[in-house]
Design a protein around this motif. Structure first.
Motif, PDB file in Angstrom:
ATOM      1  N   GLY A  14       0.590  -1.181  -0.140  1.00 15.05           N
ATOM      2  CA  GLY A  14      -0.380  -0.117  -0.083  1.00 15.05           C
ATOM      3  C   GLY A  14       0.636   1.347   0.214  1.00 15.05           C
ATOM      4  N   GLY A  15       1.970   1.109   0.150  1.00  9.94           N
ATOM      5  CA  GLY A  15       2.969   2.249  -0.064  1.00  9.94           C
ATOM      6  C   GLY A  15       3.219   2.904   1.521  1.00  9.94           C
ATOM      7  N   ARG A  16       2.872   2.279   2.464  1.00  5.62           N
ATOM      8  CA  ARG A  16       3.221   2.532   3.836  1.00  5.62           C
ATOM      9  C   ARG A  16       4.375   1.659   4.174  1.00  5.62           C
ATOM     10  NH1 ARG A  16      -1.737   1.751   7.530  1.00  5.62           N
ATOM     11  NH2 ARG A  16      -0.482   3.226   8.916  1.00  5.62           N
ATOM     12  N   LEU A  17       5.311   2.596   5.283  1.00  6.06           N
ATOM     13  CA  LEU A  17       6.451   1.644   5.961  1.00  6.06           C
ATOM     14  C   LEU A  17       5.769   0.723   6.521  1.00  6.06           C
ATOM     15  CD1 LEU A  17       8.336   4.535   7.444  1.00  6.06           C
ATOM     16  CD2 LEU A  17       9.283   3.330   5.723  1.00  6.06           C
ATOM     17  N   HIS A  18       6.443  -0.415   6.328  1.00  2.00           N
ATOM     18  CA  HIS A  18       6.130  -1.762   7.464  1.00  2.00           C
ATOM     19  C   HIS A  18       5.986  -1.266   8.770  1.00  2.00           C
ATOM     20  CE1 HIS A  18       5.993  -4.730   4.418  1.00  2.00           C
ATOM     21  NE2 HIS A  18       7.200  -4.424   3.991  1.00  2.00           N
ATOM     22  N   TRP A  19       5.146  -1.732   9.720  1.00  2.00           N
ATOM     23  CA  TRP A  19       4.799  -1.485  10.774  1.00  2.00           C
ATOM     24  C   TRP A  19       6.277  -1.179  12.064  1.00  2.00           C
ATOM     25  CZ3 TRP A  19       5.602  -4.204  15.575  1.00  2.00           C
ATOM     26  CH2 TRP A  19       5.868  -5.742  15.342  1.00  2.00           C
ATOM     27  N   PRO A  20       7.044  -2.143  11.898  1.00  2.00           N
ATOM     28  CA  PRO A  20       8.213  -1.912  12.998  1.00  2.00           C
ATOM     29  C   PRO A  20       8.838  -0.554  12.509  1.00  2.00           C
ATOM     30  CG  PRO A  20       8.535  -4.085  11.782  1.00  2.00           C
ATOM     31  CD  PRO A  20       7.376  -3.461  11.243  1.00  2.00           C
ATOM     32  N   PHE A  21       8.988  -0.337  11.158  1.00  2.00           N
ATOM     33  CA  PHE A  21       9.752   0.914  10.978  1.00  2.00           C
ATOM     34  C   PHE A  21       8.946   2.158  11.046  1.00  2.00           C
ATOM     35  CE2 PHE A  21      11.290  -2.481   7.692  1.00  2.00           C
ATOM     36  CZ  PHE A  21      12.604  -2.194   8.386  1.00  2.00           C
ATOM     37  N   ARG A  22       7.703   2.137  11.007  1.00  2.00           N
ATOM     38  CA  ARG A  22       6.630   3.216  11.581  1.00  2.00           C
ATOM     39  C   ARG A  22       6.737   3.438  12.936  1.00  2.00           C
ATOM     40  NH1 ARG A  22       0.907   1.932  10.303  1.00  2.00           N
ATOM     41  NH2 ARG A  22       1.501  -0.105   9.816  1.00  2.00           N
ATOM     42  N   LEU A  23       7.059   2.403  13.705  1.00  2.00           N
ATOM     43  CA  LEU A  23       7.359   2.486  15.219  1.00  2.00           C
ATOM     44  C   LEU A  23       8.695   3.171  15.414  1.00  2.00           C
ATOM     45  CD1 LEU A  23       5.713  -0.849  16.694  1.00  2.00           C
ATOM     46  CD2 LEU A  23       4.747   1.766  16.826  1.00  2.00           C
ATOM     47  N   GLY A  24       9.566   2.671  14.752  1.00  2.00           N
ATOM     48  CA  GLY A  24      11.093   3.236  14.863  1.00  2.00           C
ATOM     49  C   GLY A  24      10.982   4.609  14.553  1.00  2.00           C
ATOM     50  N   VAL A  25      10.476   5.023  13.307  1.00  2.00           N
ATOM     51  CA  VAL A  25      10.248   6.582  13.019  1.00  2.00           C
ATOM     52  C   VAL A  25       9.612   7.204  13.972  1.00  2.00           C
ATOM     53  CG1 VAL A  25       9.373   8.124  11.296  1.00  2.00           C
ATOM     54  CG2 VAL A  25      10.395   6.074  10.442  1.00  2.00           C
ATOM     55  N   PHE A  26       8.464   6.599  14.746  1.00  2.00           N
ATOM     56  CA  PHE A  26       7.674   7.547  15.608  1.00  2.00           C
ATOM     57  C   PHE A  26       8.715   7.701  16.720  1.00  2.00           C
ATOM     58  CE2 PHE A  26       5.154   7.229  19.523  1.00  2.00           C
ATOM     59  CZ  PHE A  26       4.518   8.370  19.245  1.00  2.00           C
ATOM     60  N   VAL A  27       9.434   6.846  17.198  1.00  2.00           N
ATOM     61  CA  VAL A  27      10.394   6.772  18.334  1.00  2.00           C
ATOM     62  C   VAL A  27      11.466   8.023  17.962  1.00  2.00           C
ATOM     63  CG1 VAL A  27      12.262   5.786  19.749  1.00  2.00           C
ATOM     64  CG2 VAL A  27      10.042   4.569  19.416  1.00  2.00           C
ATOM     65  N   LEU A  28      12.075   8.019  16.741  1.00  2.06           N
ATOM     66  CA  LEU A  28      13.129   8.668  16.290  1.00  2.06           C
ATOM     67  C   LEU A  28      12.556  10.147  16.231  1.00  2.06           C
ATOM     68  CD1 LEU A  28      14.950   6.954  13.381  1.00  2.06           C
ATOM     69  CD2 LEU A  28      15.780   7.592  15.593  1.00  2.06           C
ATOM     70  N   ALA A  69       4.327  16.516  18.949  1.00  2.00           N
ATOM     71  CA  ALA A  69       5.137  16.830  17.853  1.00  2.00           C
ATOM     72  C   ALA A  69       5.336  15.573  17.071  1.00  2.00           C
ATOM     73  CB  ALA A  69       6.582  17.554  18.040  1.00  2.00           C
ATOM     74  N   ALA A  70       5.805  14.389  17.628  1.00  2.00           N
ATOM     75  CA  ALA A  70       5.907  13.208  16.790  1.00  2.00           C
ATOM     76  C   ALA A  70       4.695  12.773  16.270  1.00  2.00           C
ATOM     77  CB  ALA A  70       6.544  12.130  17.869  1.00  2.00           C
ATOM     78  N   HIS A  71       3.627  12.923  16.929  1.00  2.00           N
ATOM     79  CA  HIS A  71       2.222  12.481  16.208  1.00  2.00           C
ATOM     80  C   HIS A  71       1.927  13.336  14.939  1.00  2.00           C
ATOM     81  CE1 HIS A  71       1.441  10.142  19.988  1.00  2.00           C
ATOM     82  NE2 HIS A  71       0.492   9.665  19.379  1.00  2.00           N
ATOM     83  N   TRP A  72       2.191  14.558  15.307  1.00  2.00           N
ATOM     84  CA  TRP A  72       1.918  15.467  14.060  1.00  2.00           C
ATOM     85  C   TRP A  72       2.879  15.314  12.950  1.00  2.00           C
ATOM     86  CZ3 TRP A  72       5.085  19.323  11.723  1.00  2.00           C
ATOM     87  CH2 TRP A  72       4.511  20.358  10.887  1.00  2.00           C
ATOM     88  N   LEU A  73       4.295  15.038  13.436  1.00  2.00           N
ATOM     89  CA  LEU A  73       5.178  14.691  11.979  1.00  2.00           C
ATOM     90  C   LEU A  73       4.900  13.334  11.376  1.00  2.00           C
ATOM     91  CD1 LEU A  73       8.555  15.599  13.959  1.00  2.00           C
ATOM     92  CD2 LEU A  73       7.554  16.609  11.686  1.00  2.00           C
ATOM     93  N   MET A  74       4.389  12.391  12.270  1.00  2.00           N
ATOM     94  CA  MET A  74       3.895  11.222  11.767  1.00  2.00           C
ATOM     95  C   MET A  74       2.793  11.486  10.642  1.00  2.00           C
ATOM     96  SD  MET A  74       6.107   8.895  12.600  1.00  2.00           S
ATOM     97  CE  MET A  74       5.188   7.426  11.655  1.00  2.00           C
TER      98      MET A  74
END
Length: 178
Positions: A14-28, A69-74
């Motif tokens: 679907g063009g989305r990052l796989h779930w572990p990478f989305r969590l990683g980006v959120f943490v970053l 801010a992380a929520h908004w950036l995601m």
């Protein structure tokens, strides 16, 4: 390995990052926002409040700002399919009745065990010296309210939403509760 194969490692059909990478980006994003707020916003706000003699207890506010801010950036940068309703951040989620219900449940989770501890003698009420009760309550609220909201956003916001998509409600609750 070709570029398409590498992309499949990180991005789903679907063009989305796989779930572990989305969590990683959120943490970053959260860590980056916390570093930025600590380095830029805190010194300016602390200096301004120092002029009027107010001591700033910043950590609850900095951590809340970072997670918000992380929520908004995601939503705006990394996971544009995210809807605010997915993480419980719509106007409907801020209804007074809903907030009062949450406050009552939270208070009950503190009051009931405390009363049980008083009944068995493991907790006691001690007299306090005379003071301004309103100042004590408002100070506690200014520290504890943003800390509680930070915790909710961190463990029941975006990360919970991603885990819920992958593991279902029960799995997401189990992981975030641990």
């Amino acid at each position: 390995m070709d570029a398409a194969a590498v992309e499949r490692v990180f991005v789903d059909d679907g063009g989305r990052l796989h779930w572990p990478f989305r969590l990683g980006v959120f943490v970053l994003f959260t860590i980056g926002a916390l570093i930025t707020l600590t380095a830029l916003a805190y010194p300016a706000v602390a200096a301004a409040l120092d002029v009027v003699g107010v001591r700033l207890i910043a950590w609850p506010w900095l951590s809340l700002g970072a997670v918000a801010a992380a929520h908004w950036l995601m939503k705006t940068q990394a996971d544009k399919t995210l809807a605010w309703a997915d993480v419980g951040l719509t106007r409907a989620d801020a209804r007074p009745a809903l907030m009062a219900g949450g406050l009552a449940l939270g208070a009950g989770a503190i009051v009931v065990p405390s009363l049980l501890l008083v009944l068995v003698g493991w907790l006691a009420f001690l007299p306090e010296s005379a003071g301004d009760w309103g100042t004590l309550v408002s100070t506690a609220l200014l520290v504890l309210a943003p800390a509680a909201l930070h915790e909710e956003l961190l463990f029941r916001g975006y990360g919970f939403t991603v885990l819920r998509e992958r593991l279902g409600w029960a799995g997401a609750i189990a992981v975030t509760s641990v």
